[in-house]
Design a protein around this motif. Structure first.
Motif, PDB file in Angstrom:
ATOM      1  N   THR A 215      12.313 -44.717   3.164  1.00 14.33           N
ATOM      2  CA  THR A 215      12.958 -44.064   2.027  1.00 14.33           C
ATOM      3  C   THR A 215      14.057 -43.129   2.520  1.00 14.33           C
ATOM      4  OG1 THR A 215      11.570 -42.085   1.909  1.00 14.33           O
ATOM      5  CG2 THR A 215      10.712 -44.088   0.890  1.00 14.33           C
ATOM      6  N   ILE A 216      15.045 -42.895   1.687  1.00 21.35           N
ATOM      7  CA  ILE A 216      16.144 -42.006   2.068  1.00 21.35           C
ATOM      8  C   ILE A 216      15.643 -40.572   2.174  1.00 21.35           C
ATOM      9  CG2 ILE A 216      18.416 -41.148   1.369  1.00 21.35           C
ATOM     10  CD1 ILE A 216      18.958 -43.887   0.138  1.00 21.35           C
ATOM     11  N   LEU A 217      14.658 -40.204   1.369  1.00 20.31           N
ATOM     12  CA  LEU A 217      14.071 -38.867   1.492  1.00 20.31           C
ATOM     13  C   LEU A 217      13.418 -38.697   2.861  1.00 20.31           C
ATOM     14  CD1 LEU A 217      12.144 -36.854  -1.154  1.00 20.31           C
ATOM     15  CD2 LEU A 217      11.252 -37.003   1.142  1.00 20.31           C
ATOM     16  N   HIS A 218      12.698 -39.711   3.332  1.00 23.17           N
ATOM     17  CA  HIS A 218      12.082 -39.628   4.653  1.00 23.17           C
ATOM     18  C   HIS A 218      13.136 -39.480   5.744  1.00 23.17           C
ATOM     19  CE1 HIS A 218       8.093 -41.732   3.329  1.00 23.17           C
ATOM     20  NE2 HIS A 218       8.113 -40.445   3.047  1.00 23.17           N
ATOM     21  N   ILE A 219      14.227 -40.219   5.619  1.00 27.13           N
ATOM     22  CA  ILE A 219      15.283 -40.128   6.621  1.00 27.13           C
ATOM     23  C   ILE A 219      15.879 -38.725   6.628  1.00 27.13           C
ATOM     24  CG2 ILE A 219      17.556 -41.011   7.290  1.00 27.13           C
ATOM     25  CD1 ILE A 219      16.638 -43.749   6.168  1.00 27.13           C
ATOM     26  N   ALA A 220      16.017 -38.124   5.449  1.00 27.44           N
ATOM     27  CA  ALA A 220      16.494 -36.740   5.376  1.00 27.44           C
ATOM     28  C   ALA A 220      15.527 -35.804   6.107  1.00 27.44           C
ATOM     29  CB  ALA A 220      16.641 -36.313   3.916  1.00 27.44           C
ATOM     30  N   SER A 221      14.244 -36.060   5.963  1.00 29.02           N
ATOM     31  CA  SER A 221      13.259 -35.203   6.639  1.00 29.02           C
ATOM     32  C   SER A 221      13.335 -35.371   8.152  1.00 29.02           C
ATOM     33  CB  SER A 221      11.840 -35.505   6.142  1.00 29.02           C
ATOM     34  OG  SER A 221      11.345 -36.729   6.666  1.00 29.02           O
ATOM     35  N   TYR A 222      13.658 -36.589   8.630  1.00 31.94           N
ATOM     36  CA  TYR A 222      13.800 -36.796  10.079  1.00 31.94           C
ATOM     37  C   TYR A 222      14.964 -35.981  10.621  1.00 31.94           C
ATOM     38  CZ  TYR A 222      11.073 -40.990   8.819  1.00 31.94           C
ATOM     39  OH  TYR A 222      10.138 -41.857   8.312  1.00 31.94           O
ATOM     40  N   ARG A 223      16.038 -35.871   9.844  1.00 32.77           N
ATOM     41  CA  ARG A 223      17.191 -35.089  10.284  1.00 32.77           C
ATOM     42  C   ARG A 223      16.827 -33.600  10.398  1.00 32.77           C
ATOM     43  NH1 ARG A 223      17.936 -39.468  11.062  1.00 32.77           N
ATOM     44  NH2 ARG A 223      19.545 -40.905  10.313  1.00 32.77           N
ATOM     45  N   THR A 224      16.031 -33.115   9.454  1.00 34.32           N
ATOM     46  CA  THR A 224      15.628 -31.719   9.486  1.00 34.32           C
ATOM     47  C   THR A 224      14.706 -31.446  10.669  1.00 34.32           C
ATOM     48  OG1 THR A 224      15.876 -31.348   7.102  1.00 34.32           O
ATOM     49  CG2 THR A 224      14.302 -29.947   8.260  1.00 34.32           C
ATOM     50  N   LYS A 225      13.727 -32.315  10.877  1.00 35.67           N
ATOM     51  CA  LYS A 225      12.803 -32.118  11.993  1.00 35.67           C
ATOM     52  C   LYS A 225      13.529 -32.190  13.335  1.00 35.67           C
ATOM     53  CE  LYS A 225       9.635 -35.189  10.662  1.00 35.67           C
ATOM     54  NZ  LYS A 225       8.371 -35.965  10.689  1.00 35.67           N
ATOM     55  N   GLU A 226      14.482 -33.091  13.425  1.00 35.60           N
ATOM     56  CA  GLU A 226      15.257 -33.192  14.660  1.00 35.60           C
ATOM     57  C   GLU A 226      15.995 -31.886  14.946  1.00 35.60           C
ATOM     58  OE1 GLU A 226      19.128 -35.556  16.513  1.00 35.60           O
ATOM     59  OE2 GLU A 226      18.251 -36.235  14.615  1.00 35.60           O
ATOM     60  N   ALA A 227      16.571 -31.289  13.911  1.00 34.04           N
ATOM     61  CA  ALA A 227      17.307 -30.038  14.090  1.00 34.04           C
ATOM     62  C   ALA A 227      16.397 -28.921  14.584  1.00 34.04           C
ATOM     63  CB  ALA A 227      17.970 -29.640  12.773  1.00 34.04           C
ATOM     64  N   ILE A 228      15.188 -28.858  14.058  1.00 35.72           N
ATOM     65  CA  ILE A 228      14.230 -27.839  14.498  1.00 35.72           C
ATOM     66  C   ILE A 228      13.844 -28.078  15.951  1.00 35.72           C
ATOM     67  CG2 ILE A 228      11.893 -26.925  14.187  1.00 35.72           C
ATOM     68  CD1 ILE A 228      13.806 -26.028  12.016  1.00 35.72           C
ATOM     69  N   LYS A 229      13.581 -29.331  16.309  1.00 38.48           N
ATOM     70  CA  LYS A 229      13.195 -29.657  17.682  1.00 38.48           C
ATOM     71  C   LYS A 229      14.308 -29.320  18.666  1.00 38.48           C
ATOM     72  CE  LYS A 229      11.709 -33.857  16.375  1.00 38.48           C
ATOM     73  NZ  LYS A 229      11.144 -35.231  16.481  1.00 38.48           N
ATOM     74  N   ARG A 230      15.533 -29.617  18.299  1.00 37.30           N
ATOM     75  CA  ARG A 230      16.652 -29.313  19.191  1.00 37.30           C
ATOM     76  C   ARG A 230      16.816 -27.812  19.364  1.00 37.30           C
ATOM     77  NH1 ARG A 230      19.242 -33.647  20.788  1.00 37.30           N
ATOM     78  NH2 ARG A 230      19.279 -35.542  19.522  1.00 37.30           N
ATOM     79  N   ALA A 231      16.617 -27.064  18.292  1.00 33.66           N
ATOM     80  CA  ALA A 231      16.770 -25.611  18.371  1.00 33.66           C
ATOM     81  C   ALA A 231      15.672 -24.977  19.231  1.00 33.66           C
ATOM     82  CB  ALA A 231      16.751 -25.003  16.968  1.00 33.66           C
ATOM     83  N   LEU A 232      14.458 -25.526  19.163  1.00 32.09           N
ATOM     84  CA  LEU A 232      13.352 -25.009  19.959  1.00 32.09           C
ATOM     85  C   LEU A 232      13.401 -25.500  21.407  1.00 32.09           C
ATOM     86  CD1 LEU A 232      10.367 -25.392  17.451  1.00 32.09           C
ATOM     87  CD2 LEU A 232      11.366 -23.240  18.281  1.00 32.09           C
ATOM     88  N   GLY A 233      14.000 -26.666  21.599  1.00 33.50           N
ATOM     89  CA  GLY A 233      14.073 -27.233  22.937  1.00 33.50           C
ATOM     90  C   GLY A 233      12.899 -28.104  23.308  1.00 33.50           C
ATOM     91  N   PHE A 234      12.054 -28.404  22.337  1.00 35.73           N
ATOM     92  CA  PHE A 234      10.919 -29.290  22.608  1.00 35.73           C
ATOM     93  C   PHE A 234      10.372 -29.847  21.303  1.00 35.73           C
ATOM     94  CE2 PHE A 234       8.864 -25.256  21.729  1.00 35.73           C
ATOM     95  CZ  PHE A 234       7.768 -25.607  20.968  1.00 35.73           C
ATOM     96  N   THR A 235       9.529 -30.851  21.449  1.00 39.40           N
ATOM     97  CA  THR A 235       8.774 -31.382  20.318  1.00 39.40           C
ATOM     98  C   THR A 235       7.307 -31.386  20.692  1.00 39.40           C
ATOM     99  OG1 THR A 235       8.468 -33.283  18.843  1.00 39.40           O
ATOM    100  CG2 THR A 235       9.043 -33.767  21.121  1.00 39.40           C
TER     101      THR A 235
END
Length: 307
Positions: A215-235
């Protein structure tokens, strides 16, 4: 930069409000509101009666929430405004199908740049003056995060002490998420960000998009989670490929790569190494687990560990 917005429905209203609130209010020189999808005929043979009467000279046209044939006003608005850049984001699988996109493109001259980001928060710079200027503030989210960790390397027992939006989703969700993540454990941050996106709420569609299998909503959520992971430096939740079990792309016809929603929207979440084995980028991966089910050799698993 002069922005003229073509808007329709709830999605359009949310985007207009987000753009005006978080960065480009003074650049918006006009907004034309079209009837909602339910108030328009399914097929529009003559688009001329829907073209706005007053179209200001513009640099960038943003068409948000327009569903189906009404999108064919875009070429006429571009011609009358003199704009050379257009953003027409996709929030629903049936809103702007590929055939309609190609029809719009065929009506534009070669000097006009148009992009169809799916979703809007997936927009990235493309080398166009005005689209790239817009992405300085809006598009694929980017955060700056500080924690209360006493060491230089963020530990899993620390919490977020401050979070700043460097670039946000045009709907405004990134700023809402930032306001609600202070004090959250870094271990839970990417998942809490996803929850806040739904609380906002994101108005992208939950209908399955045949082009991506998600779903496009899920893809939007992947973009948000990616941004958080990049800012923290880890997943913390990591999908990994067992190289011994992976038979490589020559044996499975790229099953994982061809089923990844991120890859199908242009993100290099899955790629192959020099040995022809699949590799998953844990930062951009949304952990949808589709590749796990598609892999015929059971070579992919998700582990909970810092990476």
């Amino acid at each position: 930069m002069k922005i003229f917005i073509l808007s329709s429905g709830e999605y359009g209203s949310k985007i207009v409000n987000g753009i005006a609130t978080h960065g480009f209010a003074s650049n918006i020189i006009g907004i034309h509101e079209f009837p909602s999808e339910d108030d328009l005929p399914e097929f529009i043979d003559d688009i001329s009666s829907y073209i706005p009467e007053n179209i200001p000279e513009s640099d960038l046209i943003i068409a948000v929430g327009l569903y189906g044939d009404i999108n064919m006003v875009i070429p006429e608005v571009v011609k009358k405004s003199g704009a050379k850049s257009v953003i027409a984001p996709i929030y629903h699988p049936k809103q702007l199908p590929l055939g309609l996109q190609n029809e719009i493109i065929s009506e534009l001259d070669d000097n006009t740049t148009i992009v169809f980001p799916k979703p809007f928060c997936g927009l990235t710079p493309i080398g166009d003056e005005f689209i790239d200027k817009f992405t300085e503030v809006f598009g694929r989210p980017k955060f700056e995060i500080e924690t209360d960790s006493e060491s230089e390397e963020t530990d899993l027992d620390s919490n977020i002490s401050s979070i700043k939006v460097i670039r946000g989703a045009p709907c405004g969700s990134s700023w809402f998420i930032a306001e609600n993540l202070n004090g959250v454990s870094v271990k839970d941050a990417e998942f809490e960000a996803n929850n806040k996106l739904h609380n906002f709420p994101c108005v992208a569609s939950m209908a399955t998009d045949n082009a991506t299998g998600d779903t496009i909503l899920h893809i939007a959520s992947y973009r948000t989670k990616e941004a958080i992971k990049r800012a923290l430096g880890f997943t913390f939740k990591v999908p990994m490929v067992d190289e011994e079990a992976c038979e490589g792309f020559e044996e499975c016809e790229n099953a994982c790569l061809n089923s990844c929603p991120n890859v199908l929207t242009g993100v290099d979440t899955i790629y192959y190494n020099d040995d022809g084995k699949a590799v998953i980028d844990p930062v951009s991966c949304g952990v949808c687990e589709i590749c796990i089910h598609e892999c015929p050799y059971g070579a992919i698993e998700v582990y909970e560990k810092k990476s």
